[in-house]
Design a protein around this motif. Structure first.
Motif, PDB file in Angstrom:
ATOM      1  N   UNK A  57       0.858  -1.183   0.000  1.00  0.00           N
ATOM      2  CA  UNK A  57       0.000   0.000   0.000  1.00  0.00           C
ATOM      3  C   UNK A  57       0.903   1.247   0.000  1.00  0.00           C
ATOM      4  N   UNK A  58       0.543   2.200  -0.857  1.00  0.00           N
ATOM      5  CA  UNK A  58       1.245   3.488  -0.824  1.00  0.00           C
ATOM      6  C   UNK A  58       0.297   4.476  -0.155  1.00  0.00           C
ATOM      7  N   UNK A  69      -3.578   8.882   4.000  1.00  0.00           N
ATOM      8  CA  UNK A  69      -4.646   8.058   3.415  1.00  0.00           C
ATOM      9  C   UNK A  69      -4.057   7.191   2.313  1.00  0.00           C
ATOM     10  N   UNK A  70      -4.745   6.054   2.044  1.00  0.00           N
ATOM     11  CA  UNK A  70      -4.269   5.139   1.008  1.00  0.00           C
ATOM     12  C   UNK A  70      -4.309   5.844  -0.347  1.00  0.00           C
ATOM     13  N   UNK A  71      -3.253   5.650  -1.149  1.00  0.00           N
ATOM     14  CA  UNK A  71      -3.186   6.280  -2.462  1.00  0.00           C
ATOM     15  C   UNK A  71      -3.239   5.197  -3.544  1.00  0.00           C
ATOM     16  N   UNK A  72      -2.408   4.136  -3.341  1.00  0.00           N
ATOM     17  CA  UNK A  72      -2.435   2.966  -4.243  1.00  0.00           C
ATOM     18  C   UNK A  72      -2.286   1.723  -3.377  1.00  0.00           C
ATOM     19  N   UNK A  73      -2.847   0.598  -3.812  1.00  0.00           N
ATOM     20  CA  UNK A  73      -2.625  -0.625  -3.024  1.00  0.00           C
ATOM     21  C   UNK A  73      -2.780  -1.841  -3.924  1.00  0.00           C
ATOM     22  N   UNK A  74      -2.280  -2.974  -3.422  1.00  0.00           N
ATOM     23  CA  UNK A  74      -2.510  -4.243  -4.093  1.00  0.00           C
ATOM     24  C   UNK A  74      -2.497  -5.312  -3.003  1.00  0.00           C
ATOM     25  N   UNK A  75      -3.518  -6.168  -3.045  1.00  0.00           N
ATOM     26  CA  UNK A  75      -3.609  -7.162  -1.962  1.00  0.00           C
ATOM     27  C   UNK A  75      -2.751  -8.404  -2.242  1.00  0.00           C
ATOM     28  N   UNK A  76      -2.118  -8.473  -3.412  1.00  0.00           N
ATOM     29  CA  UNK A  76      -1.305  -9.632  -3.755  1.00  0.00           C
ATOM     30  C   UNK A  76      -2.177 -10.873  -3.885  1.00  0.00           C
ATOM     31  N   UNK A 136       3.459 -11.454   7.171  1.00  0.00           N
ATOM     32  CA  UNK A 136       4.196 -11.579   8.434  1.00  0.00           C
ATOM     33  C   UNK A 136       5.126 -10.397   8.628  1.00  0.00           C
ATOM     34  N   UNK A 137       5.902 -10.108   7.535  1.00  0.00           N
ATOM     35  CA  UNK A 137       6.869  -9.010   7.662  1.00  0.00           C
ATOM     36  C   UNK A 137       6.500  -7.902   6.680  1.00  0.00           C
ATOM     37  N   UNK A 138       6.536  -6.689   7.178  1.00  0.00           N
ATOM     38  CA  UNK A 138       6.247  -5.553   6.306  1.00  0.00           C
ATOM     39  C   UNK A 138       7.448  -4.615   6.344  1.00  0.00           C
ATOM     40  N   UNK A 139       7.831  -4.121   5.141  1.00  0.00           N
ATOM     41  CA  UNK A 139       8.901  -3.143   5.125  1.00  0.00           C
ATOM     42  C   UNK A 139       8.267  -1.777   4.835  1.00  0.00           C
ATOM     43  N   UNK A 140       8.720  -0.777   5.525  1.00  0.00           N
ATOM     44  CA  UNK A 140       8.190   0.574   5.309  1.00  0.00           C
ATOM     45  C   UNK A 140       9.293   1.488   4.803  1.00  0.00           C
ATOM     46  N   UNK A 153       5.685   3.802   1.507  1.00  0.00           N
ATOM     47  CA  UNK A 153       5.300   2.515   0.891  1.00  0.00           C
ATOM     48  C   UNK A 153       5.406   1.437   1.950  1.00  0.00           C
ATOM     49  N   UNK A 154       4.316   0.686   2.126  1.00  0.00           N
ATOM     50  CA  UNK A 154       4.337  -0.512   2.976  1.00  0.00           C
ATOM     51  C   UNK A 154       4.324  -1.696   2.019  1.00  0.00           C
ATOM     52  N   UNK A 155       5.301  -2.596   2.191  1.00  0.00           N
ATOM     53  CA  UNK A 155       5.394  -3.720   1.248  1.00  0.00           C
ATOM     54  C   UNK A 155       5.571  -5.005   2.046  1.00  0.00           C
TER      55      UNK A 155
END
Ligand SMILES: Nc1ncnc2c1ncn2[C@@H]1O[C@H](COP(=O)(O)OP(=O)(O)OP(=O)(O)O)[C@@H](O)[C@H]1O
Length: 693
Positions: A57-58, A69-76, A136-140, A153-155
């Protein structure tokens, strides 16, 4: 060992090559990015290469500088709870939520273990969503344009390649900055279009419902409001009452309108604040307003907004009311501009409402006056042969549009008969317009008849509609037409011939459909011979003459006329009807009545007022009644003009030369003072004659 280090070295070279080509591909793709949708495609493609099943999510930093606020996202590839996803996407998260602020402050990407962060007690719905999705793991990583953070960006990823992530993110930040600037330009353009539309719509606003349509549509589209109320300041200058709100909105809810709205008081703190500020004021329902007010909490629940934007409506220094809106995305300067236009529209609507009220009042008065006029018609008294002939002529001519010329001495009832002709004609639903040609200075008659344009002459400060125009499709009664100055006679003739006119000083020709009834107590034929009246005008007017007999030639009507006036004046002063003795009636029948019915009417009026008992036994007439005195014996041989002259002199003697005011000749003769003056001039009456004895 060397072999091993070479292998590591080679792998590093390969990795570097891989990084380079990855970033090169990404850069190439980014060059084509123009919109948020384009950006989504390129980012999806790149991030899928890094983690094929991962989501991201960006978030962008909002205009308030405090939330994201959310700008772009993808749930994978993960399964998720759609309601939870919807909630997370709609929510504005504070920047300082404990995780995001750390990312924005960090120069390098940060890794977070979702479960551990939840266990630490962070109550953040996005963490719940990620756990729900199995991340499990998110990188910001911060998204920076130069030194400015514009988002992050949260990935979801297990292994991170810092150079690649930083490379991607710096390009995403630049693209996002451009896209947002573009979106801003488009939004401003759309706002401007809306404002232009609003400006043109609001200039056409005439009624409250027009105003309701224009404002609710604009406020909702511009500011995403759910509830907007227009309050107006009451005449007490203290109470602000809800004047307008979007009723449509209440059709969609269970709540009744009156449950959500209430009047405000100008002395309440927050209302004062609004009027003291030249800008719109932002009020937080929980913080600034008494949330305990039930109606306010209903407004909050219905709208889903906790913030109220309030802006004063003013006209110059005058307070008109205020606009009250629950919404977000409100731009202060735009709201201010809109409120200025709403203020003008509100004052127009109020003025219009007042005009309509006055118009209604005028219509009622007009209706009343017409009824009065009809009454007058009913009250023509006299059934003798002479009047029967007059009634026959009225019934013959009334329905045609022919010009009628009423001839007869003063006070014989010419005006009454003119009204009767009008009220028997097809034009009876319109008011008959009267002009007294004798009562006006020659210099004003023209503008009285034809009207004038502004600036037509000195003193013509405003445009004025003339009597001819007022009488269009109705009847114009030209009273005392024999007194009309020669130069006006020419103009009158032209209008009668051509049936059109221009206002004095005007250029436009106005078509007319006016029926003329003229009246005079002069012998017009003699006036024509003497060169004082135009013969062509005389023939135009003399289409259908009706001669009204003097009262002395219809003595048979005196009793009924006297009875009628006795009843009328007794009633008007609240007396029981005063009667006449046989002697008094004989007196009336013997008198010559130079002032005709008007003189009789005034005599009876005075006598009823002065009567101390219910029977009038004697009248004090100007001279001895009957044909006994020299003067009256003579009168039967006198011309009309001579009788008129003699009577005016007698009345003036009685009044000691006083013309206007109480007890003046004008009152006794029942004609305007101006007319007496003009008659005196015409008949050559001098002061010496009435001050003689
Ligand atoms: N037949 C009538 N029945 C009842 N009232 C009458 C009659 N004739 C005249 N009157 C009354 O006498 C008064 C004078 O009448 P009116 O003004 O019509 O006379 P006029 O001939 O137009 O006078 P002038 O030439 O002075 O203008 C009015 O108050 C009118 O109501």
């Amino acid at each position: 060992m060397k072999q091993f280090s070479n292998t590591i070295f080679n792998k590093e070279i390969l990795d570097k090559e891989h990084e380079k080509s990855f970033l090169l591909d990404f850069s190439n793709d980014m060059t084509a990015v123009r919109s948020r949708e384009d950006l989504a495609i390129v980012v999806n493609k790149a991030l899928r290469k890094l983690n094929p099943d991962g989501g991201y999510v960006i978030r962008k930093i909002n205009e308030d500088g405090a939330t994201m606020s959310a700008y772009l996202y993808n749930t994978g590839a993960s399964a998720f709870d759609p309601a939870l996803l919807e909630q997370v996407l709609a929510e504005k998260y504070p920047i300082n939520d404990g995780l995001q602020n750390r990312i924005l402050d960090s120069a390098v990407p940060l890794l977070f273990n979702v479960r551990i962060e939840l266990q630490r007690g962070y109550n953040l719905s996005y963490l719940d969503l990620w756990e729900n999705m199995g991340f499990k793991t998110m990188v910001g990583i911060a998204l920076r344009n130069g030194n400015t953070n514009i988002g992050l960006l949260w990935l979801s990823i297990d292994e991170i390649n810092i150079p690649i992530l930083q490379g991607i993110c710096s390009q995403i930040a630049i693209a996002m900055g451009n896209i947002m600037a573009n979106e801003d330009i488009f939004r401003r353009q759309a706002e401007q279009e809306l404002m232009l539309g609003f400006s043109s719509d609001i200039t056409g606003v005439k009624t409250k419902s027009d105003l309701e349509i224009v404002t609710s549509k604009t406020l909702e589209r511009l500011f995403n409001t759910r509830i907007s109320v227009l309050y107006l300041l009451d005449t007490d200058q203290v109470t602000l009452r809800p004047y307008l709100y979007d009723r449509q909105f209440f059709q969609e809810t269970e709540v009744a309108e009156n449950e959500a709205f209430y009047s405000l008081n100008i002395n309440e703190e927050h209302v004062k604040l609004v009027f003291e500020s030249s800008q719109p004021v932002l009020l937080d329902i929980d913080e600034n307003l008494e949330a305990k007010c039930l109606k306010l909490s209903i407004q909050r629940e219905l709208s889903g907004f906790n913030r109220v934007y309030a802006s004063a409506l003013r006209l110059g220094e005058q307070k008109l009311g205020m606009v009250w809106m629950l919404g977000d995305q409100v731009s202060g300067p735009i709201l201010q501009g809109i409120c200025a236009q709403i203020s003008t529209a509100v004052s127009n609507v109020l003025a219009n409402e007042q005009i309509l009220r006055l118009q209604k009042q005028l219509e009622d008065e007009n209706h009343y006056l017409k009824q009065q006029l009809n009454k007058d018609f009913e009250e023509i008294v006299g059934g003798g042969e002479a009047m029967q002939q007059v009634y026959r002529l009225i019934s013959l001519v009334a329905e045609s549009n022919a010009t009628v010329l009423l001839l007869g001495e003063t006070g014989t009832g010419k005006e009454l008969i003119a009204k009767a002709v009008h009220h028997t004609s097809a034009r009876k639903d319109k008011l008959m317009i009267k002009v007294n040609c004798a009562a006006m200075p020659a210099s004003l008659i023209e503008s009285e008849l034809f009207g004038h344009e502004r600036g037509a002459f000195t003193g013509a400060v405003e445009r004025r509609i003339g009597k001819f125009e007022l009488a269009n499709n109705s009847t114009l009664f030209l009273d005392e037409v024999g007194e009309m100055p020669m130069e006006t006679q020419v103009k009158l003739l032209r209008v009668l011939q051509e049936k059109e006119m221009e206002r004095v000083g005007g250029k436009t020709t106005i078509k007319l459909n006016v029926r003329i009834i003229a009246a005079t107590n002069r012998d017009l034929e003699a006036e024509v011979k003497a060169g004082r009246f135009r013969s062509d005008l005389y023939y135009r007017l003399n289409v259908f003459p009706i001669n009204l007999p003097p009262l002395r030639d219809r003595r048979e009507d005196i009793e009924s006329l006297a009875g009628f006036f006795l009843a009328k004046f007794s009633k008007s002063i609240g007396k029981k009807t005063v009667k006449l003795s046989a002697n008094a009636l004989r007196q009336l029948q013997a008198y010559l009545w130079p002032g005709n019915v008007r003189e009789l009417e005034h005599l009876i009026e005075r006598s009823v007022i002065l009567a101390t008992d219910p029977m009038i036994r004697e009248f004090f007439l100007p001279q001895a009644t009957g044909a006994t005195t020299d003067e009256h014996t003579m009168q039967s041989d006198l011309t009309l003009e001579q009788v008129e002259r003699m009577h005016i002199i007698q009345v003036l003697r009685r009044c000691g030369g006083k013309i206007s005011g109480i007890g003046g000749a004008a009152e006794i003769l029942g004609i305007p003072g101006n007319t007496i003056h003009s008659k005196m001039r015409k008949l050559g009456i001098t002061k010496a004659e009435y001050f003689a004895n």
